[in-house]
Design an enzyme around this catalytic site. Structure first.
Site, mmCIF file in Angstrom:
data_model
loop_
_atom_site.group_PDB
_atom_site.id
_atom_site.type_symbol
_atom_site.label_atom_id
_atom_site.label_comp_id
_atom_site.label_asym_id
_atom_site.label_seq_id
_atom_site.Cartn_x
_atom_site.Cartn_y
_atom_site.Cartn_z
ATOM 1 N N ARG A 1 1.011 -1.132 -0.066
ATOM 2 C CA ARG A 1 0.069 0.013 -0.134
ATOM 3 C C ARG A 1 0.968 1.178 -0.030
ATOM 4 N NH1 ARG A 1 -2.722 0.533 5.795
ATOM 5 N NH2 ARG A 1 -1.037 2.055 5.979
ATOM 6 N N HIS B 1 -3.558 4.232 5.264
ATOM 7 C CA HIS B 1 -5.033 3.605 4.972
ATOM 8 C C HIS B 1 -5.893 4.513 4.414
ATOM 9 C CE1 HIS B 1 -8.248 1.026 6.222
ATOM 10 N NE2 HIS B 1 -8.881 2.069 6.481
ATOM 11 N N TYR C 1 3.914 4.864 10.519
ATOM 12 C CA TYR C 1 4.150 3.951 11.395
ATOM 13 C C TYR C 1 4.953 2.928 10.371
ATOM 14 C CZ TYR C 1 -0.271 3.017 9.136
ATOM 15 O OH TYR C 1 -1.364 3.179 8.241
#
Ligand SMILES: Cc1ncc(C[n+]2csc(CCOP(=O)(O)OP(=O)(O)O)c2C)c(N)n1
Ligand SMILES: [Mg+2]
Length: 346
Positions: free
Chosen positions: A262, A266, A274
């Protein structure tokens, strides 16, 4: 923070920065189609990113950047009568099934002419005429539904395969198990693509499972399984085609694991602080669109000028799509109560 990345180790070391993509029988036209859909996906998401920064998007914005090959390659292997249940990171799947960028843009902006008339946002809509089942949740709930579609198709003696997706995090849910197990024991014409992008929001895969490969679980369900380089659009297309053929010929479900990454957080509001920085650098070199462009040029399938022309056409199309989406009004307040409950049902 960085510790998580360290104790988790390198992500999918088996996905090499290789220039050689999988072998395919797909024609030049088919391969250029794959290219167009991957570019359309990325450029639509770039336009959505602009709309988000202009504060025109209602709610979150989810990106499939870096994962376009998985959505496009898999959807391209389906026949028109098949059904697919895309998740939020499967815009490419929806575009291959004929969804217009303006539909997605209007939906993200909660406009009146959006597929749900402004009632739901992002890519939360379906269209049975195009074989698209609306998403319910990212976390496995669509799996039993698509298994049900496959079962219904068989009961109605239709030549129909059902395909859906699940993230690495989503495989930790009960719905994943129940849906896949049901599909397995009923030997349904069903394909599940596990998109292993290393993260479920901020949780690394090592905190979701102790196995290296999600596909290991296929054996537990007694079904076929295959790992595929999710950043090689031809490999994804070929692996899905094999799985779809197996399903169509009575061979039952397949669990395909697409190894990918990814390239954003998100959602747009998440800076992915992170995720170890080296992973972004490493996966930039494995970008599915760049890799495919090199393949097309090296095999004499397209010149640089032709690729640029495709990009320019998409850009023009998207400018028109954005204008149409912006021109659509917001729904009037009185429509808030329409199409919420089924009418005439007691
Ligand atoms: C029950 C529930 N809890 C939390 C969420 C919020 N949520 C949506 S997607 C997601 C992470 C999914 O991770 P993964 O399955 O790996 O898919 P990815 O986002 O990487 O594509 C979370 C926590 C949700 N939709 N439903
Ligand atoms: Mg994930």
């Amino acid at each position: 923070m960085a510790k998580l990345g360290k104790d988790w180790g390198p992500l999918h070391p088996e996905v090499k920065k290789t220039e050689t993509l999988a072998k395919t029988e797909l024609s030049r036209e088919g391969q250029l189609d794959l290219y167009r859909y991957m570019k359309l996906t990325r450029m639509t998401e770039d336009r959505l990113g602009n709309l988000y920064r202009q504060n025109k998007v209602v709610g979150g914005l989810y990106s499939s950047r870096g994962q376009e090959a998985t959505s496009v390659g898999s959807a391209y292997a389906l026949a028109p009568q098949d059904f697919v249940g895309p998740l939020i990171r499967n815009l490419g799947t929806m575009l291959v099934r004929g969804v217009k960028p303006r539909e997605v843009m209007m939906q993200y902006m909660a406009k009146s002419d959006s597929p749900t008339g402004g009632k739901d946002c992002n890519t939360h809509f379906g269209d049975l005429a195009r074989g698209l089942v609306a998403p319910i949740s990212m976390l496995g709930a669509v799996i039993p539904v698509l298994a049900g579609v496959a079962l219904a198709g068989r009961m109605q003696k239709k030549d129909l395969v059902a395909l859906t997706y699940i993230g690495d995090g989503g495989t930790s849910t009960g719905d994943f198990h129940e849906g896949l197990n049901l599909a397995a024991v009923l030997n349904l014409p069903f394909v599940l693509i596990a998109e292993n992008n290393g993260w479920a929001y901020s949780t690394p895969t090592s905190r979701q499972m102790r196995i290296q490969n999600i596909v290991t679980r296929a054996a537990a369900y007694g079904i076929a399984g295959e790992v595929v380089d999710g950043n090689d659009v031809l490999a994804v297309y070929e692996a899905t085609r094999r799985a779809v053929e197996r399903a169509r010929s009575g061979g039952g479900p397949t669990l395909l694991e697409a190894k990918t990454f990814r390239m954003k957080g998100h959602a747009e509001h998440d800076d992915a602080g992170y995720v170890p920085k080296e992973h972004f650098e490493e996966w930039k070199a494995k970008d599915p669109i760049d890799r495919f462009e090199r393949h097309l040029r090296d095999h004499g399938l397209a010149t640089e000028a032709e690729l640029q022309q495709i990009t320019a056409r998409i850009d023009e199309e998207l400018s028109r799509e954005v204008d149409l989406a912006l021109a659509s009004p917001f729904p009037p307040a009185e429509r808030a109560f329409e199409n919420v409950y089924a009418e005439g049902v007691i």
